[in-house]
Design a protein around this motif. Structure first.
Motif, PDB file in Angstrom:
ATOM      1  N   ASP A   1       0.910  -1.239  -0.122  1.00  0.00           N
ATOM      2  CA  ASP A   1      -0.323  -0.350   0.286  1.00  0.00           C
ATOM      3  C   ASP A   1       0.586   1.431  -0.348  1.00  0.00           C
ATOM      4  OD1 ASP A   1      -2.521  -1.390   2.327  1.00  0.00           O
ATOM      5  OD2 ASP A   1      -2.365  -1.191   0.338  1.00  0.00           O
ATOM      6  N   SER A   2       1.838   1.202   0.494  1.00  0.00           N
ATOM      7  CA  SER A   2       2.802   2.506   0.651  1.00  0.00           C
ATOM      8  C   SER A   2       3.288   2.740  -0.538  1.00  0.00           C
ATOM      9  CB  SER A   2       4.239   1.875   1.473  1.00  0.00           C
ATOM     10  OG  SER A   2       4.404   1.204   1.148  1.00  0.00           O
ATOM     11  N   VAL A   3       2.948   1.854  -1.962  1.00  0.00           N
ATOM     12  CA  VAL A   3       3.863   2.698  -3.086  1.00  0.00           C
ATOM     13  C   VAL A   3       2.796   2.261  -4.414  1.00  0.00           C
ATOM     14  CG1 VAL A   3       6.301   1.447  -2.370  1.00  0.00           C
ATOM     15  CG2 VAL A   3       4.996   0.040  -3.562  1.00  0.00           C
ATOM     16  N   LYS A   4       2.014   1.244  -3.494  1.00  0.00           N
ATOM     17  CA  LYS A   4       0.846   1.656  -4.588  1.00  0.00           C
ATOM     18  C   LYS A   4       0.284   2.867  -5.609  1.00  0.00           C
ATOM     19  CE  LYS A   4      -1.648  -1.739  -3.630  1.00  0.00           C
ATOM     20  NZ  LYS A   4      -3.078  -2.158  -3.377  1.00  0.00           N
ATOM     21  N   GLY A   5       0.795   3.121  -7.302  1.00  0.00           N
ATOM     22  CA  GLY A   5       0.303   4.231  -7.770  1.00  0.00           C
ATOM     23  C   GLY A   5       1.247   4.754  -7.889  1.00  0.00           C
ATOM     24  N   ARG A   6       3.298   4.560  -7.505  1.00  0.00           N
ATOM     25  CA  ARG A   6       4.144   5.034  -6.874  1.00  0.00           C
ATOM     26  C   ARG A   6       4.966   4.492  -8.004  1.00  0.00           C
ATOM     27  NH1 ARG A   6       6.545   6.833  -3.631  1.00  0.00           N
ATOM     28  NH2 ARG A   6       6.177   5.273  -1.953  1.00  0.00           N
ATOM     29  N   PHE A   7       5.011   3.605  -7.909  1.00  0.00           N
ATOM     30  CA  PHE A   7       6.242   2.771  -8.210  1.00  0.00           C
ATOM     31  C   PHE A   7       5.297   1.512  -9.033  1.00  0.00           C
ATOM     32  CE2 PHE A   7       9.192   2.110  -4.216  1.00  0.00           C
ATOM     33  CZ  PHE A   7       9.247   3.771  -3.673  1.00  0.00           C
ATOM     34  N   ILE A   8       6.312   0.941 -10.084  1.00  0.00           N
ATOM     35  CA  ILE A   8       5.895  -0.230 -11.359  1.00  0.00           C
ATOM     36  C   ILE A   8       7.117  -1.127 -11.380  1.00  0.00           C
ATOM     37  CG2 ILE A   8       5.263  -0.162 -13.818  1.00  0.00           C
ATOM     38  CD1 ILE A   8       4.658   2.832 -13.812  1.00  0.00           C
ATOM     39  N   LEU A   9       6.561  -2.196 -11.338  1.00  0.00           N
ATOM     40  CA  LEU A   9       7.066  -3.086 -11.268  1.00  0.00           C
ATOM     41  C   LEU A   9       7.589  -4.230 -12.907  1.00  0.00           C
ATOM     42  CD1 LEU A   9       7.936  -6.562  -8.613  1.00  0.00           C
ATOM     43  CD2 LEU A   9       8.154  -6.666 -11.248  1.00  0.00           C
ATOM     44  N   SER A  10       8.246  -3.556 -13.247  1.00  0.00           N
ATOM     45  CA  SER A  10       8.287  -4.777 -14.728  1.00  0.00           C
ATOM     46  C   SER A  10       8.891  -5.847 -15.484  1.00  0.00           C
ATOM     47  CB  SER A  10       8.218  -3.751 -16.209  1.00  0.00           C
ATOM     48  OG  SER A  10       9.566  -3.748 -15.985  1.00  0.00           O
ATOM     49  N   ARG A  11       9.427  -6.819 -16.336  1.00  0.00           N
ATOM     50  CA  ARG A  11      10.046  -7.437 -16.405  1.00  0.00           C
ATOM     51  C   ARG A  11      10.587  -7.336 -17.963  1.00  0.00           C
ATOM     52  NH1 ARG A  11       7.653 -13.375 -14.884  1.00  0.00           N
ATOM     53  NH2 ARG A  11       5.834 -13.399 -16.776  1.00  0.00           N
ATOM     54  N   ASP A  12      12.055  -7.840 -17.857  1.00  0.00           N
ATOM     55  CA  ASP A  12      12.377  -7.927 -19.382  1.00  0.00           C
ATOM     56  C   ASP A  12      12.696 -10.014 -19.401  1.00  0.00           C
ATOM     57  OD1 ASP A  12      13.791  -8.418 -21.738  1.00  0.00           O
ATOM     58  OD2 ASP A  12      14.083  -6.387 -22.019  1.00  0.00           O
ATOM     59  N   ASN A  13      12.145 -10.240 -20.156  1.00  0.00           N
ATOM     60  CA  ASN A  13      12.256 -11.700 -20.390  1.00  0.00           C
ATOM     61  C   ASN A  13      13.144 -12.001 -20.890  1.00  0.00           C
ATOM     62  OD1 ASN A  13       9.950 -12.035 -18.772  1.00  0.00           O
ATOM     63  ND2 ASN A  13       8.975 -12.770 -20.319  1.00  0.00           N
ATOM     64  N   ALA A  14      13.531 -11.200 -23.321  1.00  0.00           N
ATOM     65  CA  ALA A  14      14.675 -11.681 -23.687  1.00  0.00           C
ATOM     66  C   ALA A  14      16.130 -11.521 -22.626  1.00  0.00           C
ATOM     67  CB  ALA A  14      14.867 -10.706 -24.488  1.00  0.00           C
ATOM     68  N   LYS A  15      15.946 -10.481 -21.586  1.00  0.00           N
ATOM     69  CA  LYS A  15      17.268 -10.071 -21.000  1.00  0.00           C
ATOM     70  C   LYS A  15      16.788 -10.525 -19.512  1.00  0.00           C
ATOM     71  CE  LYS A  15      17.723  -5.571 -24.169  1.00  0.00           C
ATOM     72  NZ  LYS A  15      17.143  -3.911 -23.561  1.00  0.00           N
ATOM     73  N   ASN A  16      16.422 -11.492 -18.658  1.00  0.00           N
ATOM     74  CA  ASN A  16      16.420 -12.083 -17.309  1.00  0.00           C
ATOM     75  C   ASN A  16      16.559 -11.095 -17.016  1.00  0.00           C
ATOM     76  OD1 ASN A  16      16.037 -14.361 -18.989  1.00  0.00           O
ATOM     77  ND2 ASN A  16      18.116 -14.571 -19.017  1.00  0.00           N
ATOM     78  N   THR A  17      15.849  -9.861 -16.624  1.00  0.00           N
ATOM     79  CA  THR A  17      15.570  -8.406 -15.731  1.00  0.00           C
ATOM     80  C   THR A  17      14.361  -8.088 -15.166  1.00  0.00           C
ATOM     81  OG1 THR A  17      17.864  -7.716 -17.220  1.00  0.00           O
ATOM     82  CG2 THR A  17      16.449  -6.225 -15.521  1.00  0.00           C
ATOM     83  N   MET A  18      14.539  -8.144 -14.076  1.00  0.00           N
ATOM     84  CA  MET A  18      13.517  -6.898 -13.382  1.00  0.00           C
ATOM     85  C   MET A  18      13.819  -5.768 -12.877  1.00  0.00           C
ATOM     86  SD  MET A  18      11.532  -8.821  -9.830  1.00  0.00           S
ATOM     87  CE  MET A  18      12.576  -8.644  -8.753  1.00  0.00           C
ATOM     88  N   ASN A  19      12.271  -4.936 -13.390  1.00  0.00           N
ATOM     89  CA  ASN A  19      13.001  -3.567 -13.456  1.00  0.00           C
ATOM     90  C   ASN A  19      11.665  -3.069 -11.797  1.00  0.00           C
ATOM     91  OD1 ASN A  19      14.605  -3.106 -15.324  1.00  0.00           O
ATOM     92  ND2 ASN A  19      12.984  -3.074 -16.573  1.00  0.00           N
ATOM     93  N   LEU A  20      12.001  -2.031 -11.237  1.00  0.00           N
ATOM     94  CA  LEU A  20      11.519  -1.339 -10.721  1.00  0.00           C
ATOM     95  C   LEU A  20      11.424   0.395 -11.036  1.00  0.00           C
ATOM     96  CD1 LEU A  20       9.219  -1.575  -8.185  1.00  0.00           C
ATOM     97  CD2 LEU A  20      10.896  -1.187  -6.851  1.00  0.00           C
ATOM     98  N   GLN A  21      10.581   0.585 -11.047  1.00  0.00           N
ATOM     99  CA  GLN A  21      10.368   2.375 -11.678  1.00  0.00           C
ATOM    100  C   GLN A  21      10.090   2.825 -10.747  1.00  0.00           C
ATOM    101  OE1 GLN A  21      11.306   4.173 -14.140  1.00  0.00           O
ATOM    102  NE2 GLN A  21      11.123   6.362 -12.647  1.00  0.00           N
ATOM    103  N   MET A  22      10.740   3.693  -9.738  1.00  0.00           N
ATOM    104  CA  MET A  22      10.335   4.556  -8.685  1.00  0.00           C
ATOM    105  C   MET A  22       9.866   6.115  -8.738  1.00  0.00           C
ATOM    106  SD  MET A  22      12.572   2.671  -5.516  1.00  0.00           S
ATOM    107  CE  MET A  22      13.929   3.726  -6.506  1.00  0.00           C
ATOM    108  N   ASN A  23       8.542   6.422  -8.807  1.00  0.00           N
ATOM    109  CA  ASN A  23       7.731   7.961  -9.011  1.00  0.00           C
ATOM    110  C   ASN A  23       7.833   8.310  -7.965  1.00  0.00           C
ATOM    111  OD1 ASN A  23       8.819   7.105 -12.253  1.00  0.00           O
ATOM    112  ND2 ASN A  23       6.922   6.879 -12.107  1.00  0.00           N
ATOM    113  N   SER A  24       7.981   9.969  -7.750  1.00  0.00           N
ATOM    114  CA  SER A  24       6.807  10.873  -6.697  1.00  0.00           C
ATOM    115  C   SER A  24       7.876  10.006  -5.224  1.00  0.00           C
ATOM    116  CB  SER A  24       5.381  10.266  -6.301  1.00  0.00           C
ATOM    117  OG  SER A  24       5.007  10.709  -7.880  1.00  0.00           O
TER     118      SER A  24
END
Length: 116
Positions: free
Chosen positions: A62-85
């Motif tokens: 709940d503390s990050v919902k709406g501000r953080f976005i988790l994604s992954r790039d399967n081809a690069k075997n990478t998980m990302n966390l975009q942290m805004n605000s």
């Protein structure tokens, strides 16, 4: 042995953005789930965001919902966390985690500091 390497931490002002990345040594599609955790000084480690291996279903605290976005790039075997605000209370060491049926692996952690 699965290895995870985080990158992208640093110092940012309140309201700013950072992007964390977690690179895995094997295919991330083989994991049951991956997640980002964080631990602030004197506090327990907490789950920030999670993604399931097969469906890619994401959940957030709940503390990050709406501000953080988790994604992954399967081809690069990478998980990302975009942290805004970002807020000062987001300051912590952020850890990448990958889980299989009988195991769990952690990255070394990356420091995120939100301060003016």
């Amino acid at each position: 042995q699965v290895q995870l390497v985080e990158s992208g931490g640093g110092l940012v002002q309140p309201g700013g953005s950072l992007r964390l990345s977690c690179s895995a040594s094997i295919s991330i599609l083989s994991f049951f789930a991956m997640g980002w955790y964080r631990q602030a000084p004197g506090k327990p480690r907490e789950l920030v965001a999670n993604i399931t291996g097969s469906s890619g279903y994401t959940t957030y605290s709940d503390s990050v919902k709406g501000r953080f976005i988790l994604s992954r790039d399967n081809a690069k075997n990478t998980m990302n966390l975009q942290m805004n605000s970002l807020k000062p209370e987001d300051t912590a060491v952020y850890y990448c985690n990958a889980r299989g049926r009988y195991w769990s692996v952690w990255g070394q952690g990356t420091q995120v500091t939100v301060s003016s």
